[in-house]
Design an enzyme around this catalytic site. Structure first.
Site, PDB file in Angstrom:
ATOM      1  N   CYS A  34       0.825  -1.177  -0.140  1.00 40.63           N
ATOM      2  CA  CYS A  34       0.053   0.179  -0.022  1.00 40.63           C
ATOM      3  C   CYS A  34       1.047   1.390  -0.096  1.00 40.63           C
ATOM      4  O   CYS A  34       1.705   1.501   0.876  1.00 40.63           O
ATOM      5  CB  CYS A  34      -0.889  -0.149   1.354  1.00 40.63           C
ATOM      6  N   CYS A  37       0.090   3.878   2.726  1.00 37.10           N
ATOM      7  CA  CYS A  37       0.593   3.173   3.882  1.00 37.10           C
ATOM      8  C   CYS A  37       2.343   3.630   4.034  1.00 37.10           C
ATOM      9  O   CYS A  37       2.518   3.754   5.216  1.00 37.10           O
ATOM     10  CB  CYS A  37       0.503   1.621   4.074  1.00 37.10           C
TER      11      CYS A  37
END
Length: 109
Positions: A34, A37
């Site tokens: 991600c 992230c």
């Protein structure tokens, strides 16, 4: 992918570290693939140092801990959940600048 002050939370220890804890806990639900992230990871590390002694900060890898992610209905990542007294009190989805996160967290400490 976590600093020294960031707890690694798992399906096995989530109850003990978060749900059975009376204080405030910020939980970052993330995955290695991600992009947002990875962008927020250094911010989480900095917050863990700045809020040390005021709250716990931990991370849950959603790929490795699907039960906890499902239990809390995490559909998008990063999702940051704030717990107080073992109960979810706030939810922030997506990347947020550090200043925005601090404004939210300061409500609980």
């Amino acid at each position: 992918m976590a600093g020294d002050k960031v707890l690694t939370l798992t399906d096995a220890n989530f109850g003990e570290q978060v749900e059975n804890y009376e204080g405030v806990v910020l939980v970052d639900f993330w995955a290695s693939w991600c992009g947002p992230c990875r962008m927020i990871a250094p911010v989480i590390d900095e917050l863990a140092v700045e809020y040390d002694g005021k709250m716990k900060i931990g991370k849950v890898n959603v790929d490795e801990n699907r039960a906890t992610a499902a239990k809390y209905g995490v559909m998008s990542i990063p999702t940051l959940l704030v717990f107080k007294g073992g109960k979810e009190v706030d939810r922030l989805v997506g990347f947020r600048p550090k200043e925005d996160l601090k404004k939210e967290l300061d409500k609980y400490v």
